[in-house]
Write an enzyme that holds these catalytic residues in place. Structure first.
Site, mmCIF file in Angstrom:
data_model
loop_
_atom_site.group_PDB
_atom_site.id
_atom_site.type_symbol
_atom_site.label_atom_id
_atom_site.label_comp_id
_atom_site.label_asym_id
_atom_site.label_seq_id
_atom_site.Cartn_x
_atom_site.Cartn_y
_atom_site.Cartn_z
ATOM 1 N N CYS A 1 0.806 -1.229 0.000
ATOM 2 C CA CYS A 1 0.000 0.000 0.000
ATOM 3 C C CYS A 1 0.837 1.276 0.000
ATOM 4 O O CYS A 1 0.401 2.308 -0.512
ATOM 5 C CB CYS A 1 -0.923 0.011 1.212
ATOM 6 S SG CYS A 1 -1.950 -1.465 1.367
ATOM 7 N N HIS B 1 -3.800 6.788 -1.229
ATOM 8 C CA HIS B 1 -4.080 5.387 -1.525
ATOM 9 C C HIS B 1 -5.566 5.166 -1.291
ATOM 10 O O HIS B 1 -6.108 5.557 -0.250
ATOM 11 C CB HIS B 1 -3.227 4.502 -0.607
ATOM 12 C CG HIS B 1 -3.758 3.125 -0.403
ATOM 13 N ND1 HIS B 1 -4.101 2.294 -1.439
ATOM 14 C CD2 HIS B 1 -4.015 2.429 0.745
ATOM 15 C CE1 HIS B 1 -4.542 1.145 -0.953
ATOM 16 N NE2 HIS B 1 -4.508 1.202 0.354
ATOM 17 N N ASN C 1 -10.170 -0.777 -4.102
ATOM 18 C CA ASN C 1 -8.858 -0.656 -3.463
ATOM 19 C C ASN C 1 -7.933 -1.612 -4.205
ATOM 20 O O ASN C 1 -8.002 -2.822 -4.032
ATOM 21 C CB ASN C 1 -8.961 -1.036 -1.983
ATOM 22 C CG ASN C 1 -7.625 -0.993 -1.249
ATOM 23 O OD1 ASN C 1 -6.565 -1.030 -1.869
ATOM 24 N ND2 ASN C 1 -7.674 -0.936 0.063
#
Length: 342
Positions: free
Chosen positions: A120, A254, A284
């Site tokens: 991430c 993110h 995501n």
């Protein structure tokens, strides 16, 4: 504290790629329960996910993004002296997937190629490594590829992860130039079990519990980590660069969760219009979600100053604050089903 201002660089272009296959979360009500699905859509903000077909990898997505970017820039392949592949979805344990991509892209044997095992937080970390290589000398052009296929390591029975994650790849071209980037990078390995795949590697090669081959997520722990760590990261990055909130045109987070991102923006005092979101229709997709949001939402008809923020698995978090110059190619496309790459 791992902070650095690195001058003498320029972002030449960014390209992103998602799979053409789309899954509508609202159509998953029969499988996971209509109430649970609606909850994920309303809170996390994920209505649609782009998911790879069997046999398609993060490297395939990055290859497509890189090919389109190299063509658009007109870069000779021999001019690329560094290739970084940031991923936690490699094609192989060995060799490094960067070596595979090096061959696919037809790069010179004078090009350094290696993998970075980050998720991430990978986009700002990858930019930092590429910028440091340019600043150190010996490089004029570097490709930083960042790709993930979280759909390949979620448990289909776990709606909390399966409904949240999609897949994406990216390619960012950097070269020597007159711009400067500011970076802040952090790690807290004590929180590593908040997002983890316990089995499959050499700590537990063949786990007795097959669920340990899939992603496990402690949602509450990750939420608390994000709310605690990201606001100081924004403030520290602004201070390092000598800028105020209003000096930054876009804060590209993110795309972890819509509720979390809205909470972060409010806590950091960021105008909502400067916090773009793409989670609704690309989900995501791990660290590459930063690049996907950049290519889809940034207006590059004028010079822009952007802060790029990655945070999550590790636990790891980082930022990059840098200019994107007017006319910089920002490309986004889809990858149709393809035969396995040779």
């Amino acid at each position: 504290m791992a902070q650095a201002r690195i001058p003498g660089i320029r972002v030449a272009g960014v390209s992103t790629c998602v799979p053409a296959r789309r899954i509508d979360n609202l159509a998953e009500g029969e499988r996971y329960g209509a109430d649970e699905v609606r909850k994920v859509v309303s809170m996390a903000g994920v209505r649609q996910r782009h998911v790879v077909d069997e046999g398609t990898t993060a490297a395939d997505l990055c290859r497509d993004a890189a090919e389109r970017l190299l063509t658009r820039l007109g870069w000779e392949r021999d001019s690329v002296t560094g290739l970084l592949f940031v991923t936690q979805s490699p094609d192989y344990f060995l060799p490094s997937t960067a070596c595979v991509l090096h061959a696919w892209l037809g790069l010179s044997d004078r090009c350094a190629a290696f993998d970075l095992g980050l998720g991430c937080s990978g986009y700002p970390y990858g930019l930092y490594v590429a910028a440091a290589m340019l600043r150190a000398g010996g490089h004029q052009r570097i490709l930083m590829l960042h790709g993930e296929t979280p759909s390949r390591f979620t448990d289909p029975a776990d709606h909390a992860t399966t409904l949240l994650f999609g897949d994406a790849g990216s390619a960012t071209a950097l070269e020597t130039g007159d711009d400067e980037a500011a970076f802040c990078l952090h790690t807290d390995g004590a929180g590593r079990e908040g997002l983890i795949i316990r089995g499959g590697a050499f700590r537990d090669r063949h786990p007795a519990d097959p669920r340990h081959l899939a992603l496990e997520m402690d949602g509450a722990a990750i939420f608390n980590f994000t709310i605690k760590r990201v606001p100081p990261l924004v403030a520290d990055t602004l201070a390092l660069a000598g800028k105020s909130v209003d000096d930054v045109d876009q804060y590209v987070f993110h795309q972890s969760n819509r509720f979390i991102m809205k909470h972060l923006a409010k806590k950091c005092g960021l105008p909502e219009a400067r916090v773009p979101m793409t989670i609704e229709d690309t989900a995501n997709c791990g660290g590459p979600s930063v690049a996907v949001t950049l290519t889809r939402m940034l207006d590059s008809t004028h010079d822009r100053t952007v802060m790029l923020l990655g945070y999550g698995v590790g636990l790891s978090w980082g930022s990059a604050l840098l200019p994107i110059r007017a006319g910089t190619p920002l490309l986004h496309g889809e990858l149709a089903a393809l035969e396995a790459s040779a």
